[in-house]
Design a protein around this motif. Structure first.
Motif, PDB file in Angstrom:
ATOM      1  N   ARG A 101      34.252   2.421  13.135  1.00  0.00           N
ATOM      2  CA  ARG A 101      33.370   2.505  11.983  1.00  0.00           C
ATOM      3  C   ARG A 101      33.324   1.134  11.332  1.00  0.00           C
ATOM      4  O   ARG A 101      34.307   0.381  11.367  1.00  0.00           O
ATOM      5  CB  ARG A 101      33.847   3.545  10.960  1.00  0.00           C
ATOM      6  CG  ARG A 101      33.813   4.967  11.486  1.00  0.00           C
ATOM      7  CD  ARG A 101      32.382   5.430  11.769  1.00  0.00           C
ATOM      8  NE  ARG A 101      32.330   6.796  12.248  1.00  0.00           N
ATOM      9  CZ  ARG A 101      32.212   7.142  13.517  1.00  0.00           C
ATOM     10  NH1 ARG A 101      32.165   6.217  14.457  1.00  0.00           N
ATOM     11  NH2 ARG A 101      32.138   8.411  13.857  1.00  0.00           N
ATOM     12  N   LEU A 112      30.641   4.206   5.567  1.00  0.00           N
ATOM     13  CA  LEU A 112      30.936   3.618   6.877  1.00  0.00           C
ATOM     14  C   LEU A 112      29.784   3.906   7.837  1.00  0.00           C
ATOM     15  O   LEU A 112      29.224   4.994   7.824  1.00  0.00           O
ATOM     16  CB  LEU A 112      32.239   4.196   7.435  1.00  0.00           C
ATOM     17  CG  LEU A 112      33.501   3.893   6.636  1.00  0.00           C
ATOM     18  CD1 LEU A 112      34.694   4.621   7.239  1.00  0.00           C
ATOM     19  CD2 LEU A 112      33.757   2.400   6.581  1.00  0.00           C
ATOM     20  N   THR A 150      28.317   4.102  11.820  1.00  0.00           N
ATOM     21  CA  THR A 150      28.705   4.271  13.218  1.00  0.00           C
ATOM     22  C   THR A 150      28.306   3.006  13.964  1.00  0.00           C
ATOM     23  O   THR A 150      27.473   2.229  13.479  1.00  0.00           O
ATOM     24  CB  THR A 150      27.994   5.481  13.851  1.00  0.00           C
ATOM     25  OG1 THR A 150      26.594   5.209  13.891  1.00  0.00           O
ATOM     26  CG2 THR A 150      28.279   6.767  13.082  1.00  0.00           C
TER      27      THR A 150
END
Length: 109
Positions: free
Chosen positions: A82, A46, A48
């Motif tokens: 995310r 994932l 940011t």
């Protein structure tokens, strides 16, 4: 331009015959390799919002606004956004095909 950037560039000479899907696949391959410092090549990793905004080359604030409005796909972990590689692919495809979400025009009567 470095050899790596040339290899992963979306606008190389001779690419006029490439389909949008081929350009998108090249872009996503670039994302998977060396675009994000410290990001794993794990397909389930994932990003940011800051990392994803860097990949998409848009301001982080713009990305966060679209995520908060529910316009672009994302995962919410508590109060944190995310984005998966699939989410980034969907954003690129949505903007490439439809030009994003169009706002209704204001009328002044």
């Amino acid at each position: 331009m470095s050899e790596s950037a040339q290899r992963h560039s979306l606008s190389r000479p001779g690419d006029a015959v490439d389909s949008a899907a081929e350009r998108l696949d090249r872009f996503l391959a670039y994302l998977a390799t060396d675009a994000v410092d410290g990001a794993s090549s794990d397909p389930d990793a994932l990003f940011t919002p800051e990392q994803a905004a860097g990949l998409l080359q848009i301001p982080t604030r713009t990305l966060q606004e679209k995520l908060a409005a529910g316009i672009w796909p994302h995962v919410r972990l508590g109060k944190h956004y995310r984005l998966s590689r699939t989410d980034v692919r969907a954003i690129v495809q949505q903007c490439h095909v439809g030009g994003g979400v169009k706002r209704p025009r204001r009328t002044y009567d």
